[in-house]
Design a protein around this motif. Structure first.
Motif, PDB file in Angstrom:
ATOM      1  N   ASP A 151       0.662  -1.049   0.100  1.00  0.00           N
ATOM      2  CA  ASP A 151      -0.068  -0.134   0.014  1.00  0.00           C
ATOM      3  C   ASP A 151       0.922   1.152   0.171  1.00  0.00           C
ATOM      4  O   ASP A 151       0.982   1.992   0.982  1.00  0.00           O
ATOM      5  CB  ASP A 151      -1.055  -0.137   1.238  1.00  0.00           C
ATOM      6  CG  ASP A 151      -2.083   1.049   1.053  1.00  0.00           C
ATOM      7  OD1 ASP A 151      -1.908   1.675   0.297  1.00  0.00           O
ATOM      8  OD2 ASP A 151      -2.923   0.874   2.059  1.00  0.00           O
ATOM      9  N   ARG A 152       1.314   1.336  -1.052  1.00  0.00           N
ATOM     10  CA  ARG A 152       2.471   2.415  -1.190  1.00  0.00           C
ATOM     11  C   ARG A 152       2.250   3.386  -2.353  1.00  0.00           C
ATOM     12  O   ARG A 152       2.128   2.756  -3.467  1.00  0.00           O
ATOM     13  CB  ARG A 152       3.842   2.035  -1.545  1.00  0.00           C
ATOM     14  CG  ARG A 152       5.186   2.888  -1.523  1.00  0.00           C
ATOM     15  CD  ARG A 152       6.253   2.257  -2.001  1.00  0.00           C
ATOM     16  NE  ARG A 152       6.982   1.512  -0.694  1.00  0.00           N
ATOM     17  CZ  ARG A 152       7.192   1.663   0.301  1.00  0.00           C
ATOM     18  NH1 ARG A 152       7.713   3.077   0.840  1.00  0.00           N
ATOM     19  NH2 ARG A 152       7.682   0.810   1.308  1.00  0.00           N
ATOM     20  N   VAL A 153       2.215   4.588  -2.450  1.00  0.00           N
ATOM     21  CA  VAL A 153       2.115   5.802  -3.387  1.00  0.00           C
ATOM     22  C   VAL A 153       3.181   6.413  -3.605  1.00  0.00           C
ATOM     23  O   VAL A 153       4.251   6.690  -2.838  1.00  0.00           O
ATOM     24  CB  VAL A 153       0.925   6.690  -2.868  1.00  0.00           C
ATOM     25  CG1 VAL A 153       0.878   7.899  -3.860  1.00  0.00           C
ATOM     26  CG2 VAL A 153      -0.376   5.959  -2.769  1.00  0.00           C
ATOM     27  N   ASN A 154       3.395   6.239  -5.020  1.00  0.00           N
ATOM     28  CA  ASN A 154       4.709   7.119  -5.611  1.00  0.00           C
ATOM     29  C   ASN A 154       4.174   8.086  -6.808  1.00  0.00           C
ATOM     30  O   ASN A 154       4.399   7.352  -7.939  1.00  0.00           O
ATOM     31  CB  ASN A 154       5.882   6.061  -5.828  1.00  0.00           C
ATOM     32  CG  ASN A 154       7.056   6.966  -6.267  1.00  0.00           C
ATOM     33  OD1 ASN A 154       7.363   6.968  -7.564  1.00  0.00           O
ATOM     34  ND2 ASN A 154       7.509   7.701  -5.377  1.00  0.00           N
ATOM     35  N   LEU A 155       3.569   9.032  -6.452  1.00  0.00           N
ATOM     36  CA  LEU A 155       2.852   9.841  -7.562  1.00  0.00           C
ATOM     37  C   LEU A 155       3.386  10.864  -7.998  1.00  0.00           C
ATOM     38  O   LEU A 155       3.531  11.865  -7.260  1.00  0.00           O
ATOM     39  CB  LEU A 155       1.270  10.088  -6.961  1.00  0.00           C
ATOM     40  CG  LEU A 155       0.242  10.880  -7.852  1.00  0.00           C
ATOM     41  CD1 LEU A 155      -0.056   9.994  -9.178  1.00  0.00           C
ATOM     42  CD2 LEU A 155      -0.634  11.108  -7.210  1.00  0.00           C
ATOM     43  N   PRO A 156       3.779  11.025  -9.246  1.00  0.00           N
ATOM     44  CA  PRO A 156       4.293  12.124  -9.841  1.00  0.00           C
ATOM     45  C   PRO A 156       2.846  13.260 -10.241  1.00  0.00           C
ATOM     46  O   PRO A 156       1.880  13.033 -11.044  1.00  0.00           O
ATOM     47  CB  PRO A 156       4.533  12.083 -11.460  1.00  0.00           C
ATOM     48  CG  PRO A 156       4.662  10.446 -11.328  1.00  0.00           C
ATOM     49  CD  PRO A 156       3.890  10.095 -10.450  1.00  0.00           C
ATOM     50  N   ILE A 157       2.661  14.160  -9.276  1.00  0.00           N
ATOM     51  CA  ILE A 157       1.463  14.835  -9.077  1.00  0.00           C
ATOM     52  C   ILE A 157       1.445  16.122  -9.815  1.00  0.00           C
ATOM     53  O   ILE A 157       0.406  16.629 -10.275  1.00  0.00           O
ATOM     54  CB  ILE A 157       1.254  15.010  -7.580  1.00  0.00           C
ATOM     55  CG1 ILE A 157      -0.226  15.682  -7.393  1.00  0.00           C
ATOM     56  CG2 ILE A 157       2.153  16.229  -6.999  1.00  0.00           C
ATOM     57  CD1 ILE A 157      -0.807  15.670  -6.050  1.00  0.00           C
ATOM     58  N   ARG A 158       2.694  16.789 -10.336  1.00  0.00           N
ATOM     59  CA  ARG A 158       2.825  18.198 -10.952  1.00  0.00           C
ATOM     60  C   ARG A 158       4.079  18.187 -11.581  1.00  0.00           C
ATOM     61  O   ARG A 158       5.224  17.956 -11.064  1.00  0.00           O
ATOM     62  CB  ARG A 158       2.631  19.129  -9.905  1.00  0.00           C
ATOM     63  CG  ARG A 158       2.734  20.680 -10.599  1.00  0.00           C
ATOM     64  CD  ARG A 158       1.742  21.020 -11.313  1.00  0.00           C
ATOM     65  NE  ARG A 158       1.334  22.564 -11.410  1.00  0.00           N
ATOM     66  CZ  ARG A 158       1.688  23.047 -12.746  1.00  0.00           C
ATOM     67  NH1 ARG A 158       1.930  22.265 -13.895  1.00  0.00           N
ATOM     68  NH2 ARG A 158       1.643  24.179 -12.879  1.00  0.00           N
ATOM     69  N   PHE A 159       4.081  18.203 -13.058  1.00  0.00           N
ATOM     70  CA  PHE A 159       5.311  18.692 -13.845  1.00  0.00           C
ATOM     71  C   PHE A 159       5.000  20.009 -14.320  1.00  0.00           C
ATOM     72  O   PHE A 159       4.142  20.329 -14.608  1.00  0.00           O
ATOM     73  CB  PHE A 159       5.114  17.696 -15.139  1.00  0.00           C
ATOM     74  CG  PHE A 159       6.504  18.046 -15.843  1.00  0.00           C
ATOM     75  CD1 PHE A 159       7.834  17.235 -15.426  1.00  0.00           C
ATOM     76  CD2 PHE A 159       6.480  18.645 -16.809  1.00  0.00           C
ATOM     77  CE1 PHE A 159       8.811  17.598 -16.370  1.00  0.00           C
ATOM     78  CE2 PHE A 159       7.557  18.856 -17.912  1.00  0.00           C
ATOM     79  CZ  PHE A 159       8.892  18.311 -17.303  1.00  0.00           C
ATOM     80  N   ILE A 160       6.182  20.792 -14.123  1.00  0.00           N
ATOM     81  CA  ILE A 160       6.255  21.935 -14.567  1.00  0.00           C
ATOM     82  C   ILE A 160       7.555  22.400 -15.300  1.00  0.00           C
ATOM     83  O   ILE A 160       8.762  22.121 -15.085  1.00  0.00           O
ATOM     84  CB  ILE A 160       6.384  23.314 -13.270  1.00  0.00           C
ATOM     85  CG1 ILE A 160       5.350  22.696 -12.356  1.00  0.00           C
ATOM     86  CG2 ILE A 160       6.460  24.425 -13.716  1.00  0.00           C
ATOM     87  CD1 ILE A 160       5.823  23.435 -10.963  1.00  0.00           C
ATOM     88  N   GLU A 161       7.423  22.694 -16.754  1.00  0.00           N
ATOM     89  CA  GLU A 161       8.349  22.995 -17.604  1.00  0.00           C
ATOM     90  C   GLU A 161       9.287  24.082 -17.269  1.00  0.00           C
ATOM     91  O   GLU A 161       8.841  25.047 -16.538  1.00  0.00           O
ATOM     92  CB  GLU A 161       7.692  23.307 -19.163  1.00  0.00           C
ATOM     93  CG  GLU A 161       6.927  22.368 -19.845  1.00  0.00           C
ATOM     94  CD  GLU A 161       5.497  22.535 -18.988  1.00  0.00           C
ATOM     95  OE1 GLU A 161       5.134  23.316 -18.132  1.00  0.00           O
ATOM     96  OE2 GLU A 161       4.590  21.788 -19.568  1.00  0.00           O
ATOM     97  N   GLY A 162      10.510  23.759 -17.391  1.00  0.00           N
ATOM     98  CA  GLY A 162      11.494  24.958 -16.983  1.00  0.00           C
ATOM     99  C   GLY A 162      11.449  25.969 -17.575  1.00  0.00           C
ATOM    100  O   GLY A 162      12.044  27.183 -16.887  1.00  0.00           O
ATOM    101  N   SER A 163      10.637  26.212 -18.534  1.00  0.00           N
ATOM    102  CA  SER A 163      10.117  27.551 -19.335  1.00  0.00           C
ATOM    103  C   SER A 163       9.159  28.239 -18.665  1.00  0.00           C
ATOM    104  O   SER A 163       8.804  29.432 -19.026  1.00  0.00           O
ATOM    105  CB  SER A 163       9.953  27.399 -20.635  1.00  0.00           C
ATOM    106  OG  SER A 163       9.006  26.524 -20.982  1.00  0.00           O
ATOM    107  N   ASN A 164       8.476  27.702 -17.715  1.00  0.00           N
ATOM    108  CA  ASN A 164       7.281  28.209 -17.051  1.00  0.00           C
ATOM    109  C   ASN A 164       7.801  29.210 -15.918  1.00  0.00           C
ATOM    110  O   ASN A 164       8.473  28.986 -14.995  1.00  0.00           O
ATOM    111  CB  ASN A 164       6.454  27.204 -16.440  1.00  0.00           C
ATOM    112  CG  ASN A 164       4.961  27.592 -16.043  1.00  0.00           C
ATOM    113  OD1 ASN A 164       4.842  28.787 -15.551  1.00  0.00           O
ATOM    114  ND2 ASN A 164       4.219  26.814 -16.010  1.00  0.00           N
TER     115      ASN A 164
END
Length: 381
Positions: free
Chosen positions: A214-227
């Motif tokens: 019961d383990r979560v490893n979730l990529p929740i937000r990606f932000i481009e380096g140009s943002n």
């Protein structure tokens, strides 16, 4: 105006809302948590597709009751939001029921709900990564683990806040003192640094039933380096709700059928089965779910230089210099245009040489033109 077919859950059965029909139905957003706070419940009404906003359900009596004869009264605080009169928290092994009586006498009641497993977020970690479009940016990942394997169903939200520094701010400000005259005064330093915030809008769900742990490893937000939002300093507050299967299924249905960004959008098509029904009128329908979920949150900060130490700071505007010849009546004179932009605060001052002035878009020289200069209470530089 034609409408798409919509299927809602009624008091006792599902029913179709067909093309060219509209029925006003209350929509309930209610998540009770184990936080000691003034709990909040939102009650609105379904809207027609062409409506600009969502209509609030006002004048309702809202209460939460538990199986120990405790009753918590909620009072209206505006825009369809009802807050508990006193702070309280959901306690394990107690059963909670939501009851709503609308001003037209309809009584809505949820099935009893109990608090889910209390399982805090372990960590929120930012890292340099590349997305599917081969853009380099910062990937933010949330990690959680329940060794007892009793959490299983998770819902996430996040609030992000970022620092903005106006890239073309100057210590002088230009003002119009007449129809054909200008002057330079000291600029307000509080127009240089601002802070903006945005909330997540997607329904973010994870279940661990098909995993060995019961383990979560979730990529929740990606932000481009140009943002530009990570151009100086950025913070994200990740919120975790541990749900039961019924609540998870409800939110998964919403996520699967919704095309809008609202957690509970009364305008979206699909089958929406909740745990709230009308108990004094079987023909009255309701959309919504009364969720009693354990809550956890974690905030992190990072700077642009932590991940892009040798790159120029991104901004959403090119901030080009725009020259003006400050005179009137001549073929090349641009005084009227310049006065127009100054009076409407569309542009800010960069410099001048005699009657030749250089201005720039206001968003480049005054961050308060689109953001707030009030530093959030949680902010750490």
């Amino acid at each position: 105006m034609a409408f798409l077919a919509i299927v809602f859950n009624g008091c006792t059965e599902t029913y179709p809302l067909l093309t060219n029909t509209y029925e006003e139905i209350i929509v309930v957003e209610a998540t009770l948590t184990n936080e000691l706070k003034n709990q909040e419940i939102k009650i609105t009404k379904t809207s027609k597709f062409e409506d600009q906003g969502v209509q609030a359900e006002t004048g309702a009596k809202v209460t939460v009751k538990d199986d120990q004869n405790n009753e918590y009264l909620f009072v209206e605080s505006g825009a369809g939001t009802y807050k508990s009169q006193s702070a309280f928290q959901a306690i394990p092994d107690r059963k909670y029921t939501l009851e709503i009586t609308t001003k037209d006498g309809k009584i809505y009641q949820s099935t009893p709900q109990t608090l889910t497993t209390v399982n805090p977020i372990e960590s929120v970690v930012p890292s340099l990564a590349t997305n599917k479009d081969n853009e380099t940016g910062v990937q933010i990942t949330v990690n959680t683990f329940d060794p007892a394997k009793t959490s299983k169903y998770y819902r996430y939200e996040y609030d992000e806040t970022y620092k903005i520094v106006a890239p073309r701010w100057t210590s002088l400000k230009i003002i119009a003192t007449g129809p054909q005259t200008v002057d330079l005064i000291n600029n307000d330093p509080n127009t240089r640094i601002c802070y903006s915030s945005k909330n997540s809008t997607d329904i973010i769900l994870v279940n661990t039933n098909d995993k060995t742990e019961d383990r979560v490893n979730l990529p929740i937000r990606f932000i481009e380096g140009s943002n530009y939002i990570i151009g100086h300093r950025y913070s994200i507050l990740v919120k975790q709700y541990v749900e039961n299967l019924e609540a998870y299924t409800f939110h998964k249905t919403l996520r699967d059928i919704a095309s809008s960004s609202s957690i509970l959008s009364p305008k979206q098509p699909g089958l929406i089965s909740g745990n709230i029904k009308c108990i004094n009128d079987s023909s009255t329908k309701v959309i919504g779910f009364f969720d009693v979920a354990s809550y956890s949150e974690k905030r992190i900060f990072f700077n642009y230089s932590d991940f892009f130490p040798n790159k120029p700071i991104p901004y959403f505007n090119t901030c080009d210099d725009i020259p003006f010849l400050f005179c009137f009546g001549g073929e090349d004179c641009e005084g009227e245009t310049m006065i127009y932009n100054i009076n409407r605060e569309l542009m800010t001052y960069i410099g001048n040489s005699g009657t030749r002035y250089t201005l720039v878009d206001a968003v480049c020289g005054d961050c308060t033109s689109f953001s707030s200069n009030i530093k959030p209470s949680f902010w750490i530089d």
